[in-house]
Design a protein around this motif. Structure first.
Motif, PDB file in Angstrom:
ATOM      1  N   TYR A  20       0.834  -1.197   0.000  1.00  0.00           N
ATOM      2  CA  TYR A  20       0.000   0.000   0.000  1.00  0.00           C
ATOM      3  C   TYR A  20       0.873   1.253   0.000  1.00  0.00           C
ATOM      4  O   TYR A  20       0.637   2.187  -0.766  1.00  0.00           O
ATOM      5  CB  TYR A  20      -0.940   0.004   1.209  1.00  0.00           C
ATOM      6  N   VAL A  21       1.890   1.277   0.871  1.00  0.00           N
ATOM      7  CA  VAL A  21       2.760   2.448   0.974  1.00  0.00           C
ATOM      8  C   VAL A  21       3.505   2.676  -0.339  1.00  0.00           C
ATOM      9  O   VAL A  21       3.587   3.809  -0.823  1.00  0.00           O
ATOM     10  CB  VAL A  21       3.735   2.317   2.164  1.00  0.00           C
ATOM     11  N   PHE A  22       4.032   1.615  -0.941  1.00  0.00           N
ATOM     12  CA  PHE A  22       4.734   1.768  -2.227  1.00  0.00           C
ATOM     13  C   PHE A  22       3.801   2.337  -3.290  1.00  0.00           C
ATOM     14  O   PHE A  22       4.176   3.246  -4.035  1.00  0.00           O
ATOM     15  CB  PHE A  22       5.314   0.432  -2.709  1.00  0.00           C
ATOM     16  N   ALA A  23       2.577   1.810  -3.386  1.00  0.00           N
ATOM     17  CA  ALA A  23       1.624   2.294  -4.389  1.00  0.00           C
ATOM     18  C   ALA A  23       1.225   3.738  -4.104  1.00  0.00           C
ATOM     19  O   ALA A  23       1.135   4.563  -5.028  1.00  0.00           O
ATOM     20  CB  ALA A  23       0.390   1.397  -4.415  1.00  0.00           C
ATOM     21  N   CYS A  24       1.012   4.058  -2.844  1.00  0.00           N
ATOM     22  CA  CYS A  24       0.647   5.423  -2.448  1.00  0.00           C
ATOM     23  C   CYS A  24       1.761   6.401  -2.823  1.00  0.00           C
ATOM     24  O   CYS A  24       1.501   7.472  -3.382  1.00  0.00           O
ATOM     25  CB  CYS A  24       0.377   5.439  -0.946  1.00  0.00           C
ATOM     26  N   MET A  25       2.994   6.013  -2.539  1.00  0.00           N
ATOM     27  CA  MET A  25       4.131   6.890  -2.862  1.00  0.00           C
ATOM     28  C   MET A  25       4.310   7.017  -4.372  1.00  0.00           C
ATOM     29  O   MET A  25       4.636   8.090  -4.867  1.00  0.00           O
ATOM     30  CB  MET A  25       5.402   6.370  -2.202  1.00  0.00           C
ATOM     31  N   LYS A  26       4.106   5.937  -5.088  1.00  0.00           N
ATOM     32  CA  LYS A  26       4.229   5.975  -6.550  1.00  0.00           C
ATOM     33  C   LYS A  26       3.214   6.957  -7.133  1.00  0.00           C
ATOM     34  O   LYS A  26       3.506   7.692  -8.066  1.00  0.00           O
ATOM     35  CB  LYS A  26       4.015   4.573  -7.121  1.00  0.00           C
ATOM     36  N   ALA A  27       2.022   6.982  -6.553  1.00  0.00           N
ATOM     37  CA  ALA A  27       0.957   7.846  -7.058  1.00  0.00           C
ATOM     38  C   ALA A  27       1.113   9.297  -6.619  1.00  0.00           C
ATOM     39  O   ALA A  27       0.645  10.203  -7.307  1.00  0.00           O
ATOM     40  CB  ALA A  27      -0.402   7.324  -6.589  1.00  0.00           C
ATOM     41  N   ASN A  28       1.767   9.531  -5.497  1.00  0.00           N
ATOM     42  CA  ASN A  28       1.794  10.871  -4.916  1.00  0.00           C
ATOM     43  C   ASN A  28       3.163  11.526  -4.854  1.00  0.00           C
ATOM     44  O   ASN A  28       3.255  12.723  -4.612  1.00  0.00           O
ATOM     45  CB  ASN A  28       1.203  10.823  -3.497  1.00  0.00           C
ATOM     46  N   GLU A  30       7.640  10.390  -4.291  1.00  0.00           N
ATOM     47  CA  GLU A  30       8.515   9.506  -3.516  1.00  0.00           C
ATOM     48  C   GLU A  30       9.442  10.325  -2.626  1.00  0.00           C
ATOM     49  O   GLU A  30      10.640  10.416  -2.870  1.00  0.00           O
ATOM     50  CB  GLU A  30       9.268   8.581  -4.462  1.00  0.00           C
ATOM     51  N   THR A  31       8.849  10.910  -1.591  1.00  0.00           N
ATOM     52  CA  THR A  31       9.612  11.716  -0.652  1.00  0.00           C
ATOM     53  C   THR A  31       9.468  11.131   0.754  1.00  0.00           C
ATOM     54  O   THR A  31       8.567  10.331   1.011  1.00  0.00           O
ATOM     55  CB  THR A  31       9.097  13.170  -0.616  1.00  0.00           C
ATOM     56  N   GLN A  32      10.338  11.555   1.640  1.00  0.00           N
ATOM     57  CA  GLN A  32      10.261  11.128   3.035  1.00  0.00           C
ATOM     58  C   GLN A  32       8.923  11.556   3.650  1.00  0.00           C
ATOM     59  O   GLN A  32       8.301  10.798   4.390  1.00  0.00           O
ATOM     60  CB  GLN A  32      11.429  11.703   3.836  1.00  0.00           C
ATOM     61  N   GLU A  33       8.485  12.753   3.314  1.00  0.00           N
ATOM     62  CA  GLU A  33       7.209  13.244   3.835  1.00  0.00           C
ATOM     63  C   GLU A  33       6.060  12.339   3.400  1.00  0.00           C
ATOM     64  O   GLU A  33       5.180  11.999   4.189  1.00  0.00           O
ATOM     65  CB  GLU A  33       6.954  14.679   3.365  1.00  0.00           C
ATOM     66  N   LEU A  34       6.068  11.926   2.139  1.00  0.00           N
ATOM     67  CA  LEU A  34       5.001  11.045   1.656  1.00  0.00           C
ATOM     68  C   LEU A  34       5.115   9.646   2.232  1.00  0.00           C
ATOM     69  O   LEU A  34       4.100   8.976   2.422  1.00  0.00           O
ATOM     70  CB  LEU A  34       4.960  11.028   0.139  1.00  0.00           C
ATOM     71  N   LEU A  35       6.322   9.199   2.532  1.00  0.00           N
ATOM     72  CA  LEU A  35       6.473   7.915   3.210  1.00  0.00           C
ATOM     73  C   LEU A  35       5.711   7.950   4.532  1.00  0.00           C
ATOM     74  O   LEU A  35       4.961   7.022   4.856  1.00  0.00           O
ATOM     75  CB  LEU A  35       7.952   7.607   3.456  1.00  0.00           C
ATOM     76  N   CYS A  38       1.803   8.206   3.737  1.00  0.00           N
ATOM     77  CA  CYS A  38       1.263   6.949   3.209  1.00  0.00           C
ATOM     78  C   CYS A  38       1.251   5.863   4.284  1.00  0.00           C
ATOM     79  O   CYS A  38       0.303   5.067   4.353  1.00  0.00           O
ATOM     80  CB  CYS A  38       2.061   6.504   1.991  1.00  0.00           C
ATOM     81  N   SER A  39       2.267   5.836   5.123  1.00  0.00           N
ATOM     82  CA  SER A  39       2.296   4.884   6.238  1.00  0.00           C
ATOM     83  C   SER A  39       1.161   5.169   7.208  1.00  0.00           C
ATOM     84  O   SER A  39       0.480   4.254   7.686  1.00  0.00           O
ATOM     85  CB  SER A  39       3.636   4.962   6.974  1.00  0.00           C
TER      86      SER A  39
END
Length: 99
Positions: A20-28, A30-35, A38-39
């Motif tokens: 889920y986190v990988f897909a969320c980051m791919k869509a939004n 790929e930054t530490q903030e988005l990690l 998404c988590s």
């Protein structure tokens, strides 16, 4: 809290959370903030929807992309619609809390 209760509240396997986190980051992005966001998002979803319902929803979303009568079954049945509604509500709650 007993271990059984903790396990009930955390029934999502690490691999499902990571996907889920990988897909969320791919869509939004790929930054530490988005990690972090998404988590947080999958944690909120996991607190609202039991893992077996999450798996059902993931299957519905995947199969609804299939063309023809097979995909139609996953797009039009009442059970599919209700599962997607519940999932989208959980996603909306996660967005409010995390993003």
């Amino acid at each position: 809290m007993s271990n059984a209760m903790a396990e009930d509240l955390n029934d999502y396997p690490t691999s499902a959370r990571a996907e889920y986190v990988f897909a969320c980051m791919k869509a939004n992005g790929e930054t530490q903030e988005l990690l972090q966001k998404c988590s947080c998002s999958i944690d909120v979803i996991a607190s609202i929807i039991p893992y077996d319902h999450y798996v059902t929803t993931e299957t519905i979303l995947s199969m609804s992309q299939v063309t023809g009568p097979v995909g139609s079954e996953f797009r039009t049945t009442e059970q599919a619609k209700l599962a997607l509604q519940d999932f989208r509500r959980a996603q909306a709650e996660a967005e409010i809390r995390c993003f």
